[in-house]
Motif scaffolding. Structure first.
Motif, mmCIF file in Angstrom:
data_model
loop_
_atom_site.group_PDB
_atom_site.id
_atom_site.type_symbol
_atom_site.label_atom_id
_atom_site.label_comp_id
_atom_site.label_asym_id
_atom_site.label_seq_id
_atom_site.Cartn_x
_atom_site.Cartn_y
_atom_site.Cartn_z
ATOM 1 N N GLU A 1 -64.632 40.119 9.938
ATOM 2 C CA GLU A 1 -64.493 41.510 10.394
ATOM 3 C C GLU A 1 -63.567 41.623 11.604
ATOM 4 O OE1 GLU A 1 -67.384 45.121 12.015
ATOM 5 O OE2 GLU A 1 -68.273 43.444 10.936
ATOM 6 N N TYR A 2 -63.603 40.633 12.492
ATOM 7 C CA TYR A 2 -62.832 40.703 13.740
ATOM 8 C C TYR A 2 -61.722 39.655 13.822
ATOM 9 C CZ TYR A 2 -66.663 43.669 15.307
ATOM 10 O OH TYR A 2 -67.595 44.667 15.431
ATOM 11 N N GLN A 3 -61.279 39.101 12.697
ATOM 12 C CA GLN A 3 -60.299 38.011 12.726
ATOM 13 C C GLN A 3 -58.936 38.431 13.250
ATOM 14 O OE1 GLN A 3 -59.857 36.441 8.785
ATOM 15 N NE2 GLN A 3 -58.714 38.200 8.038
ATOM 16 N N ASP A 4 -58.626 39.722 13.196
ATOM 17 C CA ASP A 4 -57.311 40.173 13.657
ATOM 18 C C ASP A 4 -57.299 40.675 15.088
ATOM 19 O OD1 ASP A 4 -56.118 39.567 11.215
ATOM 20 O OD2 ASP A 4 -56.679 41.512 10.367
ATOM 21 N N ASP A 5 -58.467 40.739 15.726
ATOM 22 C CA ASP A 5 -58.484 41.206 17.109
ATOM 23 C C ASP A 5 -59.377 40.340 17.989
ATOM 24 O OD1 ASP A 5 -60.990 42.255 16.247
ATOM 25 O OD2 ASP A 5 -60.185 44.260 16.012
ATOM 26 N N LYS A 6 -60.611 40.685 18.117
ATOM 27 C CA LYS A 6 -61.509 40.023 19.060
ATOM 28 C C LYS A 6 -61.595 38.506 18.863
ATOM 29 C CE LYS A 6 -65.420 42.002 19.380
ATOM 30 N NZ LYS A 6 -66.791 42.504 19.381
ATOM 31 N N PHE A 7 -61.627 38.043 17.621
ATOM 32 C CA PHE A 7 -61.771 36.610 17.357
ATOM 33 C C PHE A 7 -60.512 35.997 16.743
ATOM 34 C CE2 PHE A 7 -66.346 38.074 16.943
ATOM 35 C CZ PHE A 7 -66.641 37.773 18.269
ATOM 36 N N LYS A 8 -59.374 36.603 17.055
ATOM 37 C CA LYS A 8 -58.090 36.116 16.542
ATOM 38 C C LYS A 8 -57.838 34.672 16.982
ATOM 39 C CE LYS A 8 -53.212 37.621 16.295
ATOM 40 N NZ LYS A 8 -52.914 36.675 15.298
ATOM 41 N N ASN A 9 -58.185 34.341 18.229
ATOM 42 C CA ASN A 9 -57.941 32.982 18.714
ATOM 43 C C ASN A 9 -58.766 31.958 17.941
ATOM 44 O OD1 ASN A 9 -60.394 33.809 19.916
ATOM 45 N ND2 ASN A 9 -60.118 32.411 21.626
ATOM 46 N N ILE A 10 -59.975 32.321 17.530
ATOM 47 C CA ILE A 10 -60.804 31.400 16.751
ATOM 48 C C ILE A 10 -60.117 31.108 15.424
ATOM 49 C CG2 ILE A 10 -63.019 31.157 15.546
ATOM 50 C CD1 ILE A 10 -64.267 32.860 17.803
ATOM 51 N N HIS A 11 -59.600 32.159 14.810
ATOM 52 C CA HIS A 11 -58.895 32.018 13.526
ATOM 53 C C HIS A 11 -57.579 31.260 13.702
ATOM 54 C CE1 HIS A 11 -56.253 33.393 10.231
ATOM 55 N NE2 HIS A 11 -57.347 33.234 9.516
ATOM 56 N N ASP A 12 -56.764 31.703 14.646
ATOM 57 C CA ASP A 12 -55.424 31.122 14.825
ATOM 58 C C ASP A 12 -55.462 29.654 15.247
ATOM 59 O OD1 ASP A 12 -54.448 33.586 14.129
ATOM 60 O OD2 ASP A 12 -53.685 34.093 16.130
ATOM 61 N N LEU A 13 -56.434 29.272 16.059
ATOM 62 C CA LEU A 13 -56.521 27.889 16.528
ATOM 63 C C LEU A 13 -57.310 26.992 15.579
ATOM 64 C CD1 LEU A 13 -57.126 28.509 20.336
ATOM 65 C CD2 LEU A 13 -55.011 27.727 19.237
ATOM 66 N N GLY A 14 -57.864 27.574 14.516
ATOM 67 C CA GLY A 14 -58.646 26.785 13.562
ATOM 68 C C GLY A 14 -59.939 26.257 14.153
ATOM 69 N N ILE A 15 -60.536 27.046 15.026
ATOM 70 C CA ILE A 15 -61.783 26.639 15.682
ATOM 71 C C ILE A 15 -62.901 26.585 14.643
ATOM 72 C CG2 ILE A 15 -63.506 27.289 17.425
ATOM 73 C CD1 ILE A 15 -60.792 26.277 18.558
#
Length: 164
Positions: free
Chosen positions: A23-37
């Motif tokens: 739900e929040y992959q493009d804003d609030k949790f973008k860094n989690i997605h982009d960094l492969g956390i």
């Protein structure tokens, strides 16, 4: 949490976590997605209390010496099931959102991924309070009676049982 062996992988909380992250992959949790956390969602039967309040969950950054060598996750989110058993599905999503907001992962100038924990801004995160209100979890613990708590979570003293 002292005894990591008391927390186990949770398909239920993993599913909720995946929904919130998506739900929040493009804003609030973008860094989690982009960094492969990689986040593991665990459940514990513990019912810890901190400063007189039932602890619902916590987010732990995996220490560098254990990271990827022993544990294939960057963060562990532990949900204390006895303390959240009366939550609605919406409250569970908010709890997971709250715990994910503790993740402070970033890339430093050398291109290395660094892991940390964001502290609360107040008793909660201001964004959670603004969005859901300060009392979003207010009724969670009031739905459990003292008798329920006493029967399920307080062990009797073996000495008392012998004298009875």
């Amino acid at each position: 949490m002292d005894e990591m062996n008391e927390a186990i992988y949770s398909p239920e909380w993993t599913k909720i976590g995946a929904e919130v992250l998506k739900e929040y992959q493009d804003d609030k949790f973008k860094n989690i997605h982009d960094l492969g956390i990689n986040v593991a969602f665990l459940a514990s039967k513990e019912a810890p209390v901190t400063k007189g309040k039932a602890k619902m969950g916590e987010c732990i950054a995996v220490k560098k010496e254990y990271h990827k060598r022993f544990i294939p996750h960057d963060y562990l989110i532990i949900i204390y099931e006895p303390n959240v058993q009366h939550m609605t599905p919406e409250q569970k999503k908010i709890l997971v959102e709250h715990e994910l907001m503790h993740i402070n992962a970033y890339e430093n100038e050398e291109g290395e991924t660094k892991l940390g924990i964001n502290p609360h801004e107040v008793e909660d995160f201001q964004e959670i309070i603004d969005k859901y209100g300060a009392d979003w979890a207010k009724d969670v613990h009031t739905q459990m009676t003292w008798d329920d708590y006493n029967e399920e979570y307080i062990e009797t003293d073996p000495q008392e049982e012998k004298s009875a």
